[in-house]
Design a protein around this motif. Structure first.
Motif, mmCIF file in Angstrom:
data_model
loop_
_atom_site.group_PDB
_atom_site.id
_atom_site.type_symbol
_atom_site.label_atom_id
_atom_site.label_comp_id
_atom_site.label_asym_id
_atom_site.label_seq_id
_atom_site.Cartn_x
_atom_site.Cartn_y
_atom_site.Cartn_z
ATOM 1 N N THR A 237 16.389 9.218 -1.381
ATOM 2 C CA THR A 237 15.653 10.122 -2.281
ATOM 3 C C THR A 237 15.894 11.594 -1.967
ATOM 4 N N ASP A 238 16.917 11.887 -1.167
ATOM 5 C CA ASP A 238 17.173 13.283 -0.764
ATOM 6 C C ASP A 238 15.947 13.922 -0.139
ATOM 7 N N ASP A 239 15.293 13.167 0.709
ATOM 8 C CA ASP A 239 14.112 13.607 1.462
ATOM 9 C C ASP A 239 12.872 13.861 0.607
ATOM 10 N N VAL A 240 12.894 13.439 -0.648
ATOM 11 C CA VAL A 240 11.725 13.630 -1.516
ATOM 12 C C VAL A 240 10.672 12.553 -1.268
ATOM 13 N N GLY A 241 11.101 11.323 -1.078
ATOM 14 C CA GLY A 241 10.181 10.207 -0.933
ATOM 15 C C GLY A 241 10.018 9.455 -2.243
ATOM 16 N N ALA A 242 9.263 8.396 -2.179
ATOM 17 C CA ALA A 242 9.033 7.552 -3.351
ATOM 18 C C ALA A 242 7.788 8.022 -4.100
ATOM 19 N N GLN A 243 7.943 8.209 -5.396
ATOM 20 C CA GLN A 243 6.798 8.670 -6.188
ATOM 21 C C GLN A 243 5.689 7.622 -6.253
ATOM 22 N N GLN A 244 6.067 6.345 -6.249
ATOM 23 C CA GLN A 244 5.081 5.269 -6.296
ATOM 24 C C GLN A 244 5.495 4.152 -5.343
ATOM 25 N N VAL A 245 4.514 3.662 -4.581
ATOM 26 C CA VAL A 245 4.728 2.549 -3.666
ATOM 27 C C VAL A 245 3.742 1.450 -4.027
ATOM 28 N N LEU A 246 4.263 0.247 -4.232
ATOM 29 C CA LEU A 246 3.419 -0.910 -4.517
ATOM 30 C C LEU A 246 3.468 -1.837 -3.309
ATOM 31 N N ASP A 247 2.346 -1.893 -2.602
ATOM 32 C CA ASP A 247 2.273 -2.626 -1.342
ATOM 33 C C ASP A 247 1.621 -3.983 -1.586
ATOM 34 N N PHE A 248 2.468 -5.013 -1.681
ATOM 35 C CA PHE A 248 1.982 -6.362 -1.935
ATOM 36 C C PHE A 248 1.673 -7.118 -0.647
ATOM 37 N N VAL A 249 1.712 -6.410 0.479
ATOM 38 C CA VAL A 249 1.397 -7.016 1.775
ATOM 39 C C VAL A 249 0.022 -6.554 2.258
ATOM 40 N N GLY A 250 -0.175 -5.237 2.308
ATOM 41 C CA GLY A 250 -1.479 -4.708 2.695
ATOM 42 C C GLY A 250 -1.822 -4.914 4.154
ATOM 43 N N ALA A 251 -0.805 -4.964 5.011
ATOM 44 C CA ALA A 251 -1.030 -5.064 6.451
ATOM 45 C C ALA A 251 -1.097 -3.663 7.053
ATOM 46 N N ASP A 252 -1.592 -3.566 8.278
ATOM 47 C CA ASP A 252 -1.659 -2.266 8.947
ATOM 48 C C ASP A 252 -0.294 -1.582 8.969
ATOM 49 N N GLY A 266 2.261 11.546 -4.766
ATOM 50 C CA GLY A 266 2.490 10.165 -5.158
ATOM 51 C C GLY A 266 1.340 9.249 -4.774
ATOM 52 N N ASP A 267 1.547 7.958 -4.981
ATOM 53 C CA ASP A 267 0.499 6.973 -4.740
ATOM 54 C C ASP A 267 1.034 5.782 -3.957
ATOM 55 N N HIS A 268 0.201 5.273 -3.078
ATOM 56 C CA HIS A 268 0.468 4.025 -2.361
ATOM 57 C C HIS A 268 -0.567 3.023 -2.859
ATOM 58 N N HIS A 269 -0.132 2.089 -3.704
ATOM 59 C CA HIS A 269 -1.029 1.105 -4.289
ATOM 60 C C HIS A 269 -1.186 -0.075 -3.326
ATOM 61 N N VAL A 270 -2.412 -0.336 -2.906
ATOM 62 C CA VAL A 270 -2.694 -1.442 -1.995
ATOM 63 C C VAL A 270 -3.091 -2.649 -2.837
ATOM 64 N N ILE A 271 -2.223 -3.658 -2.876
ATOM 65 C CA ILE A 271 -2.426 -4.835 -3.714
ATOM 66 C C ILE A 271 -2.696 -6.058 -2.844
ATOM 67 N N GLY A 272 -1.812 -6.311 -1.882
ATOM 68 C CA GLY A 272 -2.121 -7.306 -0.872
ATOM 69 C C GLY A 272 -3.167 -6.742 0.072
ATOM 70 N N TYR A 273 -3.842 -7.621 0.818
ATOM 71 C CA TYR A 273 -4.876 -7.127 1.723
ATOM 72 C C TYR A 273 -4.998 -8.039 2.929
ATOM 73 N N GLY A 274 -5.750 -7.571 3.881
ATOM 74 C CA GLY A 274 -5.898 -8.276 5.147
ATOM 75 C C GLY A 274 -5.810 -7.296 6.308
ATOM 76 N N GLY A 275 -5.173 -6.132 6.064
ATOM 77 C CA GLY A 275 -5.061 -5.096 7.083
ATOM 78 C C GLY A 275 -6.041 -3.962 6.839
ATOM 79 N N HIS A 276 -5.672 -2.762 7.305
ATOM 80 C CA HIS A 276 -6.554 -1.607 7.226
ATOM 81 C C HIS A 276 -5.746 -0.356 6.894
ATOM 82 N N VAL A 277 -6.456 0.681 6.498
ATOM 83 C CA VAL A 277 -5.848 2.000 6.325
ATOM 84 C C VAL A 277 -6.395 2.883 7.437
ATOM 85 N N HIS A 278 -5.514 3.318 8.328
ATOM 86 C CA HIS A 278 -5.940 4.064 9.519
ATOM 87 C C HIS A 278 -5.366 5.476 9.581
ATOM 88 N N GLU A 279 -4.860 5.989 8.492
ATOM 89 C CA GLU A 279 -4.147 7.267 8.555
ATOM 90 C C GLU A 279 -5.105 8.454 8.652
#
Length: 346
Positions: A237-252, A266-279
């Motif tokens: 992405t030339d250091d831009v990053g991903a505009q949208q992330v679809l996380d079907f795992v949802g692990a830490d 951008g957005d990080h969509h949490v779809i799978g679950y079982g982990g946490h968001v610790h940022e």
């Protein structure tokens, strides 16, 4: 009728559910619909229900028949039902809604204040017959296989709901990352490919899943076990990053990728679950990105997904199992041994 029921919460998937003889449901309320179940998808949520993870979120009374991804043939309807009749093929939205509360009036089915959720709060579809209501059933085109389409009732609609939100923010040439190309992820990837002109990057530890991702439209695949995900995405992405992330795992480990791979705004969509968001809060402020949750989807979105399936835009990879092998399915999914989606055929 036979039904696969949970009698006590456990981590032992090999003996999680028992096959019991229970009464067949009948249409008692005027909007009731009774469906002969021809396909019931097994979901990671079923594993979580067995483990007791949903006790704090919804009322549950055991024993409970699991199964919330259901499709089949209508066999009985209440006196005021007019959208379907016996003999019709249907897929069932996961929840039964009241239609009169404010969220229902706004079309937000999952926020219904009087919601009933087969497989989580009420008996579900790992049985020969399912009790649902008229607001939940979506009639199917005549050539759609009710067994194969069943997982779209939750896996499909959830992936579609998340993708639809992401697509609103994607322009041609933007990058979208799909984390986890399993039962949900392979559907979400196809929806992304059908609904946007973004460059899709797929992450999965399994080579078979990465190969499937490439076949389904991913431009690039990454093995997070051997590659530095942030570096690869920066290069792409030339250091831009991903505009949208679809996380079907949802692990830490996957939610932790967000500060390093999500583009500014951008957005990080949490779809799978079982982990946490610790940022740290500062990372969200610095990048002005968001974590967004995904809870199934609207009835109208299930209709839209059925249209994509009917057009051949979304292909569901399934494997079929009889009701007697349901604990084998639970155990195999727990160990990551199922590609695509497992469907129980009661």
């Amino acid at each position: 009728m036979r039904a696969a029921r949970l009698h006590e919460y456990t981590d032992d998937m090999a003996n999680a559910l028992s096959i019991d003889e229970v009464d067949r449901p009948t249409a008692e309320a005027s909007d009731d619909v009774i469906v002969e179940v021809e396909g019931a998808g097994w979901c990671q949520t079923d594993n979580h229900v067995i483990e007791g993870m949903w006790q704090e979120y919804v009322p549950q009374e055991l024993p409970l028949t699991l199964g919330h991804e259901n499709a089949g043939t209508v066999v009985e309807v209440g006196s005021e039902v007019n959208t379907v009749e016996p003999g019709d093929s249907v897929i069932c939205h996961p929840v039964m809604t009241c239609g009169t509360c404010r969220p229902c009036r706004q079309g937000e089915d999952m926020y219904c204040e009087n919601v009933r959720f087969p497989g989580l709060t009420h008996d579900g579809g790992f049985a020969e017959f399912l009790h649902t209501n008229e607001r939940a059933v979506v009639p199917l085109p005549g050539d759609v296989d009710t067994t194969d389409i069943a997982p779209h009732a939750d896996a499909g609609i959830t992936a579609y709901h998340a993708t639809k939100k992401a697509v609103r923010e994607l322009n041609p040439g933007d990058t979208a990352v799909v984390i986890g190309v399993g039962g949900l992820g392979h559907i979400g990837l196809q929806c992304l490919d059908a609904m946007s002109a973004a460059d899709i990057v797929a992450l999965d530890l399994k080579e078979s899943a990465r190969d499937m991702a490439a076949d389904l439209g991913a431009r690039h695949t990454i093995d997070p076990g051997t590659e530095d995900v942030a570096s690869v995405i920066a290069d792409l992405t030339d250091d831009v990053g991903a505009q949208q992330v679809l996380d079907f795992v949802g692990a830490d480990e996957t939610t932790a990728l967000a500060p390093d791979i999500v583009a500014a705004g951008g957005d990080h969509h949490v779809i799978g679950y079982g982990g946490h968001v610790h940022e740290p809060a500062q990372s969200l402020v610095d990048g002005e990105f968001s974590y967004k949750g995904t809870l199934v989807g609207r009835y109208t979105e299930l209709q839209e997904l059925v249209a994509l399936v009917d057009r051949g835009e979304v292909d569901l990879h399934t494997s079929r199992y009889p009701l007697s092998e349901i604990n084998t399915v639970a155990e195999r999914l727990e160990h990551g041994e199922i590609d695509g989606r497992a469907v129980i055929t009661p």
